[in-house]
Design a protein around this motif. Structure first.
Motif, PDB file in Angstrom:
ATOM      1  N   VAL A  77      -1.000  -1.060  -2.834  1.00  0.00           N
ATOM      2  CA  VAL A  77       0.599  -0.924  -3.153  1.00  0.00           C
ATOM      3  C   VAL A  77       1.194   0.252  -2.556  1.00  0.00           C
ATOM      4  N   LEU A  78       0.537   0.814  -1.799  1.00  0.00           N
ATOM      5  CA  LEU A  78       1.121   1.873  -0.839  1.00  0.00           C
ATOM      6  C   LEU A  78       1.519   1.420   0.459  1.00  0.00           C
ATOM      7  N   PRO A  79       2.597   1.712   1.209  1.00  0.00           N
ATOM      8  CA  PRO A  79       3.328   2.961   0.726  1.00  0.00           C
ATOM      9  C   PRO A  79       4.347   2.583  -0.451  1.00  0.00           C
ATOM     10  N   THR A  80       4.929   3.515  -1.232  1.00  0.00           N
ATOM     11  CA  THR A  80       5.886   3.181  -2.096  1.00  0.00           C
ATOM     12  C   THR A  80       7.048   4.033  -2.402  1.00  0.00           C
ATOM     13  N   TYR A 123      -1.521   0.410 -22.363  1.00  0.00           N
ATOM     14  CA  TYR A 123      -0.499  -0.293 -21.763  1.00  0.00           C
ATOM     15  C   TYR A 123      -0.820  -0.603 -20.195  1.00  0.00           C
ATOM     16  N   ALA A 124      -1.869  -1.009 -19.910  1.00  0.00           N
ATOM     17  CA  ALA A 124      -2.696  -1.256 -18.643  1.00  0.00           C
ATOM     18  C   ALA A 124      -1.620  -2.243 -17.763  1.00  0.00           C
ATOM     19  N   VAL A 125      -1.272  -3.397 -18.368  1.00  0.00           N
ATOM     20  CA  VAL A 125      -0.390  -4.468 -17.769  1.00  0.00           C
ATOM     21  C   VAL A 125       0.981  -3.680 -17.317  1.00  0.00           C
ATOM     22  N   GLU A 126       1.573  -2.913 -18.134  1.00  0.00           N
ATOM     23  CA  GLU A 126       2.966  -2.335 -17.831  1.00  0.00           C
ATOM     24  C   GLU A 126       2.730  -1.544 -16.756  1.00  0.00           C
ATOM     25  N   ILE A 127       1.574  -0.538 -16.706  1.00  0.00           N
ATOM     26  CA  ILE A 127       1.386   0.469 -15.979  1.00  0.00           C
ATOM     27  C   ILE A 127       1.148   0.002 -14.593  1.00  0.00           C
ATOM     28  N   ALA A 128       0.396  -1.129 -14.828  1.00  0.00           N
ATOM     29  CA  ALA A 128      -0.073  -1.996 -13.051  1.00  0.00           C
ATOM     30  C   ALA A 128       1.389  -2.395 -12.671  1.00  0.00           C
ATOM     31  N   ARG A 129       2.304  -3.005 -13.549  1.00  0.00           N
ATOM     32  CA  ARG A 129       3.229  -3.543 -12.855  1.00  0.00           C
ATOM     33  C   ARG A 129       4.334  -2.728 -12.071  1.00  0.00           C
ATOM     34  N   THR A 130       4.168  -1.286 -12.873  1.00  0.00           N
ATOM     35  CA  THR A 130       5.040  -0.179 -12.368  1.00  0.00           C
ATOM     36  C   THR A 130       4.498   0.236 -11.196  1.00  0.00           C
ATOM     37  N   ARG A 131       3.359   0.352 -11.100  1.00  0.00           N
ATOM     38  CA  ARG A 131       2.499   0.945  -9.596  1.00  0.00           C
ATOM     39  C   ARG A 131       2.953  -0.213  -8.654  1.00  0.00           C
ATOM     40  N   ALA A 132       2.812  -1.579  -8.988  1.00  0.00           N
ATOM     41  CA  ALA A 132       2.960  -2.516  -7.838  1.00  0.00           C
ATOM     42  C   ALA A 132       4.364  -2.571  -7.361  1.00  0.00           C
ATOM     43  N   ALA A 133       5.534  -2.205  -8.084  1.00  0.00           N
ATOM     44  CA  ALA A 133       6.692  -2.184  -7.614  1.00  0.00           C
ATOM     45  C   ALA A 133       6.961  -1.162  -6.407  1.00  0.00           C
ATOM     46  N   ARG A 134       7.223  -1.384  -5.262  1.00  0.00           N
ATOM     47  CA  ARG A 134       7.502  -0.609  -4.359  1.00  0.00           C
ATOM     48  C   ARG A 134       8.887   0.186  -4.430  1.00  0.00           C
ATOM     49  N   PHE A 135       9.837  -0.320  -4.982  1.00  0.00           N
ATOM     50  CA  PHE A 135      11.068   0.188  -5.109  1.00  0.00           C
ATOM     51  C   PHE A 135      11.347   0.158  -6.633  1.00  0.00           C
ATOM     52  N   ARG A 136      12.275   0.909  -7.399  1.00  0.00           N
ATOM     53  CA  ARG A 136      12.571   0.827  -8.876  1.00  0.00           C
ATOM     54  C   ARG A 136      12.622  -0.627  -9.321  1.00  0.00           C
ATOM     55  N   ALA A 137      12.400  -1.001 -10.488  1.00  0.00           N
ATOM     56  CA  ALA A 137      12.649  -2.280 -10.822  1.00  0.00           C
ATOM     57  C   ALA A 137      12.680  -2.335 -12.241  1.00  0.00           C
ATOM     58  N   VAL A 138      13.404  -3.454 -12.784  1.00  0.00           N
ATOM     59  CA  VAL A 138      13.723  -3.369 -14.389  1.00  0.00           C
ATOM     60  C   VAL A 138      12.440  -3.713 -15.192  1.00  0.00           C
ATOM     61  N   THR A 139      11.342  -3.715 -14.452  1.00  0.00           N
ATOM     62  CA  THR A 139       9.905  -3.915 -15.468  1.00  0.00           C
ATOM     63  C   THR A 139       9.305  -2.532 -15.554  1.00  0.00           C
ATOM     64  N   ASP A 140       9.794  -1.560 -14.821  1.00  0.00           N
ATOM     65  CA  ASP A 140       9.174  -0.220 -14.898  1.00  0.00           C
ATOM     66  C   ASP A 140       9.025   0.399 -16.168  1.00  0.00           C
ATOM     67  N   LEU A 141       8.112   1.471 -16.280  1.00  0.00           N
ATOM     68  CA  LEU A 141       8.018   2.334 -17.253  1.00  0.00           C
ATOM     69  C   LEU A 141       8.247   3.852 -16.696  1.00  0.00           C
TER      70      LEU A 141
END
Length: 256
Positions: free
Chosen positions: A37-40, A149-167
């Motif tokens: 998922v890097l670079p982010t 919150y493994a699903v939410e954390i993984a989704r946040t880490r996979a977003a290279r730019f800030r997203a509406v699904t972030d925590l």
């Protein structure tokens, strides 16, 4: 252990003494479990991995690069005698009640996502954001959040730019979750404890003077959408402020 970890994308600050053993530079590569998922360019993604810094203590403080200590502090300013983190809520920054509009900024969504999860799991409702101050955190609480919150954390880490699904894990979710699980407490703000300054606002110069005069415990020097002061003047004001605000170099600073 009184160590300092600087999380940066493989860039050493110019004024940092590389020989000082108390300061360690940490690359995102050192803490992301999935290097693909890097670079982010998503600070929420990077922050979700803070607790994975090797050698990090159970109790630690997290400061963004625009947050400063204005005077001497102690452990008691951040943790109770029982080791609970003290959460300082903003008196004026409110969280959307209901789903934000699609044009809302990602941090609005990150706050909404956090309070929605905490309301669902614990029945607690939060309506204010956390102040932009040094954040007292516990590594074990962040590990607990990562597992729950493994699903939410993984989704946040996979977003290279800030997203509406972030925590926004350390700055929002860990604070709400800590209170909900009796691992943190809401702490009342004290007079002259905190000052916020936007360098692009017309009143920034008077706010600089206010910080030097009152010496708040914490202050934030932010730059947002305001352009009432041009960039050159902002830089001049900042230089003229920092010299009297911090006249003594830290042990890990190189000579000017």
């Amino acid at each position: 252990q009184r160590n300092i970890y600087i999380l940066a994308a493989d860039r050493r600050p110019a004024g940092l003494d590389p020989r000082n053993p108390r300061v360690t530079l940490v690359s995102p590569r050192d803490i992301f479990p999935d290097p693909t998922v890097l670079p982010t360019f998503n600070s929420h993604a990077i922050e979700s991995c803070l607790h994975r810094i090797p050698g990090l203590s159970e109790h630690f403080l997290y400061l963004n690069d625009d947050v400063f200590l204005g005077r001497e502090v102690t452990e008691g300013d951040f943790y109770t005698s029982a080791g609970l983190a003290k959460v300082r809520f903003s008196p004026s920054q409110f969280i959307y009640q209901g789903e934000p509009e699609r044009r809302a900024i990602p941090t609005d969504w990150a706050a909404y996502n956090s309070v929605t999860l905490v309301a669902r799991d614990f029945g607690l409702s939060f309506d204010r954001r956390v102040r932009h101050v040094p954040l007292p955190l516990r590594r074990s609480v962040l590990e607990e959040i990562e597992a729950r919150y493994a699903v939410e954390i993984a989704r946040t880490r996979a977003a290279r730019f800030r997203a509406v699904t972030d925590l926004a894990v350390p700055s929002m979710h860990a604070q709400f979750y800590g209170i909900a699980t009796a691992q943190a407490v809401e702490w009342p703000a004290r007079r002259n404890e905190y000052t916020y300054l936007d360098t692009g606002r017309y009143d920034s110069l008077s706010r600089f003077r206010e910080i030097l005069t009152r010496r708040p415990m914490f202050f934030c020097l932010d730059t947002t959408r305001y352009s009432e002061v041009d960039l050159g003047t902002q830089a001049t004001h900042l230089r003229e402020f920092l010299a009297p605000a911090f006249p003594t170099p830290a042990p890990w600073e190189l000579p000017a």
